[in-house]
Design an enzyme around this catalytic site. Sequence first.
Site, PDB file in Angstrom:
ATOM      1  N   CYS A  58      -2.195  -2.667   7.100  1.00 33.61           N
ATOM      2  CA  CYS A  58      -1.675  -2.586   8.471  1.00 33.61           C
ATOM      3  C   CYS A  58      -1.903  -1.181   9.034  1.00 33.61           C
ATOM      4  O   CYS A  58      -2.239  -0.240   8.294  1.00 33.61           O
ATOM      5  CB  CYS A  58      -0.195  -2.971   8.504  1.00 33.61           C
ATOM      6  SG  CYS A  58       0.931  -1.659   7.976  1.00 33.61           S
ATOM      7  N   GLU A  60       0.825  -1.205   0.000  1.00 35.39           N
ATOM      8  CA  GLU A  60       0.000   0.000   0.000  1.00 35.39           C
ATOM      9  C   GLU A  60       0.862   1.258   0.000  1.00 35.39           C
ATOM     10  O   GLU A  60       0.608   2.209  -0.743  1.00 35.39           O
ATOM     11  CB  GLU A  60      -0.901   0.013   1.246  1.00 35.39           C
ATOM     12  CG  GLU A  60      -1.928  -1.109   1.269  1.00 35.39           C
ATOM     13  CD  GLU A  60      -1.404  -2.390   1.912  1.00 35.39           C
ATOM     14  OE1 GLU A  60      -0.180  -2.651   1.885  1.00 35.39           O
ATOM     15  OE2 GLU A  60      -2.241  -3.144   2.436  1.00 35.39           O
TER      16      GLU A  60
HETATM   17  N1  THU Z   1       1.968  -6.741   3.848  1.00 32.58           N
HETATM   18  C1  THU Z   1       1.609  -5.808   2.934  1.00 32.58           C
HETATM   19  O1  THU Z   1       2.351  -5.485   2.000  1.00 32.58           O
HETATM   20  N2  THU Z   1       0.386  -5.233   3.077  1.00 32.58           N
HETATM   21  C2  THU Z   1      -0.555  -5.614   3.992  1.00 32.58           C
HETATM   22  O2  THU Z   1      -1.643  -5.062   4.015  1.00 32.58           O
HETATM   23  C3  THU Z   1      -0.249  -6.681   4.952  1.00 32.58           C
HETATM   24  C4  THU Z   1       1.169  -7.099   4.999  1.00 32.58           C
HETATM   25  C5  THU Z   1       3.240  -7.443   3.649  1.00 32.58           C
HETATM   26  C6  THU Z   1       4.343  -7.093   4.600  1.00 32.58           C
HETATM   27  C7  THU Z   1       5.191  -8.361   4.548  1.00 32.58           C
HETATM   28  O3  THU Z   1       6.055  -8.304   3.424  1.00 32.58           O
HETATM   29  C8  THU Z   1       4.186  -9.472   4.295  1.00 32.58           C
HETATM   30  O4  THU Z   1       3.017  -8.829   3.781  1.00 32.58           O
HETATM   31  C9  THU Z   1       3.818 -10.277   5.535  1.00 32.58           C
HETATM   32  O5  THU Z   1       3.397  -9.466   6.556  1.00 32.58           O
END
Ligand code: THU
Length: 134
Positions: A88, A56
Amino acid sequence: MMNIEALFQEARKAASFAYAPYSKFRVGAALLGEDGTVYTGCNVENRSFGLTICAERSALVQGVSKGTRRFTALAIAAPDSQEPVGPCGACRQVLSEFMPPDAPVIFGGAGTRRITVTIGELIPFDSLHDLAEG
Ligand code: THU
């Protein structure tokens, strides 16, 4: 104006570029700029785990770097999750800087289930919103 399911498909394509060798959890995001341009991003992990950039914020930084400061919709695709995955807490805060509270956010996983909410619902009682210029 692009429909939100089409925006989700852009997020799904972006997830294929994810650099996620540590979590093996790919995420793609697509943000609709106010002029109709779509900006995409994926998660970019790092061997120093705390430096990981979420999909995001990756998409947001793409858009702002091209001169867009207002985004009217966001889609998030998490193909390695059966269920939809929402942004997140850190991303909610950063996204809210550049999205109006009523902007829709759609998220989905590998299945067909989608959740659609607004950014205002994801980050309610945003008391600092008035400090942002636009
Ligand atoms: N992650 C995202 O890119 N966006 C989200 O909304 C949730 C988590 C990624 C961070 C990390 O690389 C992986 O997902 C596991 O948490």
